[in-house]
Design a protein around this motif. Structure first.
Motif, PDB file in Angstrom:
ATOM      1  N   VAL A  47      -4.021 -61.970  -2.178  1.00  0.00           N
ATOM      2  CA  VAL A  47      -4.417 -60.477  -2.500  1.00  0.00           C
ATOM      3  C   VAL A  47      -3.508 -59.883  -3.753  1.00  0.00           C
ATOM      4  O   VAL A  47      -3.869 -59.265  -4.555  1.00  0.00           O
ATOM      5  CB  VAL A  47      -4.203 -59.760  -1.016  1.00  0.00           C
ATOM      6  CG1 VAL A  47      -4.111 -58.378  -1.456  1.00  0.00           C
ATOM      7  CG2 VAL A  47      -5.122 -60.312  -0.244  1.00  0.00           C
ATOM      8  N   TYR A  48      -2.381 -60.326  -3.608  1.00  0.00           N
ATOM      9  CA  TYR A  48      -1.112 -60.080  -4.602  1.00  0.00           C
ATOM     10  C   TYR A  48      -1.673 -60.263  -6.083  1.00  0.00           C
ATOM     11  O   TYR A  48      -1.524 -59.515  -6.717  1.00  0.00           O
ATOM     12  CB  TYR A  48       0.130 -60.328  -4.201  1.00  0.00           C
ATOM     13  CG  TYR A  48       1.356 -59.888  -5.233  1.00  0.00           C
ATOM     14  CD1 TYR A  48       2.051 -58.864  -5.151  1.00  0.00           C
ATOM     15  CD2 TYR A  48       1.723 -60.831  -6.046  1.00  0.00           C
ATOM     16  CE1 TYR A  48       2.903 -58.299  -6.000  1.00  0.00           C
ATOM     17  CE2 TYR A  48       2.588 -60.447  -7.036  1.00  0.00           C
ATOM     18  CZ  TYR A  48       3.181 -59.201  -6.864  1.00  0.00           C
ATOM     19  OH  TYR A  48       4.142 -58.849  -8.188  1.00  0.00           O
ATOM     20  N   GLY A  50      -4.491 -61.393  -6.914  1.00  0.00           N
ATOM     21  CA  GLY A  50      -5.808 -60.582  -7.436  1.00  0.00           C
ATOM     22  C   GLY A  50      -5.695 -59.454  -7.704  1.00  0.00           C
ATOM     23  O   GLY A  50      -6.184 -58.897  -8.902  1.00  0.00           O
ATOM     24  N   ASN A  51      -4.603 -58.442  -7.194  1.00  0.00           N
ATOM     25  CA  ASN A  51      -4.440 -57.186  -7.745  1.00  0.00           C
ATOM     26  C   ASN A  51      -3.403 -57.100  -9.084  1.00  0.00           C
ATOM     27  O   ASN A  51      -3.484 -56.031  -9.443  1.00  0.00           O
ATOM     28  CB  ASN A  51      -3.566 -56.638  -6.611  1.00  0.00           C
ATOM     29  CG  ASN A  51      -4.446 -56.096  -5.474  1.00  0.00           C
ATOM     30  OD1 ASN A  51      -5.656 -56.009  -5.610  1.00  0.00           O
ATOM     31  ND2 ASN A  51      -3.768 -56.245  -4.200  1.00  0.00           N
ATOM     32  N   ASN A  52      -2.843 -58.164  -9.347  1.00  0.00           N
ATOM     33  CA  ASN A  52      -2.166 -58.202 -10.370  1.00  0.00           C
ATOM     34  C   ASN A  52      -2.353 -59.084 -11.546  1.00  0.00           C
ATOM     35  O   ASN A  52      -1.649 -59.390 -12.528  1.00  0.00           O
ATOM     36  CB  ASN A  52      -0.613 -58.596 -10.166  1.00  0.00           C
ATOM     37  CG  ASN A  52       0.177 -57.413  -9.126  1.00  0.00           C
ATOM     38  OD1 ASN A  52       0.655 -56.431  -9.532  1.00  0.00           O
ATOM     39  ND2 ASN A  52      -0.005 -57.533  -7.722  1.00  0.00           N
ATOM     40  N   GLU A  55      -2.687 -57.573 -15.213  1.00  0.00           N
ATOM     41  CA  GLU A  55      -1.476 -57.339 -15.782  1.00  0.00           C
ATOM     42  C   GLU A  55      -0.728 -58.580 -16.132  1.00  0.00           C
ATOM     43  O   GLU A  55      -0.146 -58.916 -17.127  1.00  0.00           O
ATOM     44  CB  GLU A  55      -0.562 -56.614 -14.545  1.00  0.00           C
ATOM     45  CG  GLU A  55      -0.836 -55.268 -14.306  1.00  0.00           C
ATOM     46  CD  GLU A  55      -1.878 -54.870 -13.428  1.00  0.00           C
ATOM     47  OE1 GLU A  55      -2.813 -56.261 -13.105  1.00  0.00           O
ATOM     48  OE2 GLU A  55      -2.203 -54.034 -12.876  1.00  0.00           O
ATOM     49  N   SER A  78      -7.962 -63.492 -16.573  1.00  0.00           N
ATOM     50  CA  SER A  78      -7.328 -62.993 -15.058  1.00  0.00           C
ATOM     51  C   SER A  78      -8.142 -63.936 -14.318  1.00  0.00           C
ATOM     52  O   SER A  78      -7.781 -64.214 -13.190  1.00  0.00           O
ATOM     53  CB  SER A  78      -7.552 -61.715 -14.882  1.00  0.00           C
ATOM     54  OG  SER A  78      -8.907 -60.977 -15.067  1.00  0.00           O
ATOM     55  N   PHE A  82      -6.667 -66.279 -11.274  1.00  0.00           N
ATOM     56  CA  PHE A  82      -6.980 -66.136  -9.924  1.00  0.00           C
ATOM     57  C   PHE A  82      -7.655 -67.348  -9.283  1.00  0.00           C
ATOM     58  O   PHE A  82      -7.504 -67.950  -8.217  1.00  0.00           O
ATOM     59  CB  PHE A  82      -7.813 -65.137  -9.538  1.00  0.00           C
ATOM     60  CG  PHE A  82      -8.086 -65.006  -8.207  1.00  0.00           C
ATOM     61  CD1 PHE A  82      -7.216 -64.227  -7.271  1.00  0.00           C
ATOM     62  CD2 PHE A  82      -9.317 -65.430  -7.443  1.00  0.00           C
ATOM     63  CE1 PHE A  82      -7.444 -63.965  -5.896  1.00  0.00           C
ATOM     64  CE2 PHE A  82      -9.589 -65.098  -6.213  1.00  0.00           C
ATOM     65  CZ  PHE A  82      -8.586 -64.470  -5.123  1.00  0.00           C
TER      66      PHE A  82
END
Length: 248
Positions: A47-48, A50-52, A55, A78, A82
């Motif tokens: 989850v971390y 995927g959220n970043n 960036e 990105s 992932f």
């Protein structure tokens, strides 16, 4: 053809392990505890990631700042990041779960595969060796799977041949990890364990590929982990050579 029969015999040992834990529900619940802990850690990490991922893709591609299509390019990067994290999670889940659950799975393996006159060692003595061996095995896995991951982007071959090779390699090393408990209890060091599995490669591949394919399904890796440990113990007990004369 004997190798094909041996391969499916290996597959059958996973289902034997599934049958064993189905008959011994207490052991199945016991084996779920470390698998659930590892699963929670991996879900949080993914989850971390995927959220970043965007960036991280921005940070990795400063050379694309002036490109007109930089946003589409970074979205693609990105996605690759992932996907790489997800693939790494699949190939490392067993090693991490076994390391977390060393005392749990040692007892489960011993219940499936009891040995006469066995002297049980405290888990705090076996855990450092288990972690060290898992890191060595993980190194071998990454040495093969990282190139295969990038080869997977080649048209046609990347969607046909490469996944089959990847499943075979990952499956074999899953068998290495899962049979460690029973083979260690027979006094085999890492090189000897590899020698035993290479001597019965079709069965080792059949068992490991079956486990690997199931572990690709979300949450199945958790509920099937006790069955995989039990099946590996039965594979060692009923199929693999007890002790090789000498490691090559």
């Amino acid at each position: 053809m004997q190798p094909v029969r041996d391969f499916f015999t290996g597959v059958g040992f996973f289902f034997q392990g599934l049958g064993w834990v189905a008959r011994h529900g207490r052991w199945w619940l016991f084996g779920l505890i470390p698998a659930l802990i590892a699963f929670a850690i991996y879900v949080a990490a993914l989850v971390y990631l995927g959220n970043n991922a965007m960036e991280l893709a921005d940070w990795m591609t400063p050379f694309a700042d002036s490109w007109g299509w930089r946003d589409a390019f970074r979205v693609m990067i990105s996605i690759v990041i992932f996907a790489g994290g997800l693939a790494l999670a699949v190939v490392t889940f067993t090693a991490v779960t076994l390391a977390i659950g060393e005392p749990f799975y040692e007892k489960l393996s011993a219940a499936v595969d009891p040995l006469p006159d066995e002297v049980e060692q405290p888990w705090w003595k076996t855990l450092p060796r288990s972690i060290r061996d898992s890191l060595v095995t993980l190194g071998w896995v990454l040495m093969f799977t990282i190139p295969l991951f990038f080869l997977g982007f080649i048209p046609v071959i990347g969607q046909t041949v490469i996944p089959v090779i990847g499943a075979a390699i990952s499956g074999f090393f899953l068998t290495v990890e899962l049979t460690t408990l029973s083979l260690e209890r027979r006094g085999l060091i890492r090189k000897q364990r590899f020698a035993v599995l290479r001597a019965s490669k079709p069965s080792a591949l059949g068992f490991g590929v079956a486990v690997f394919l199931l572990f690709l399904i979300p949450f199945v890796s958790v509920i099937a982990m006790p069955a995989a440990v039990a099946g590996a113990a039965l594979l060692v007990r009923n199929r693999l050579s007890p002790v090789p004369a000498e490691a090559p």
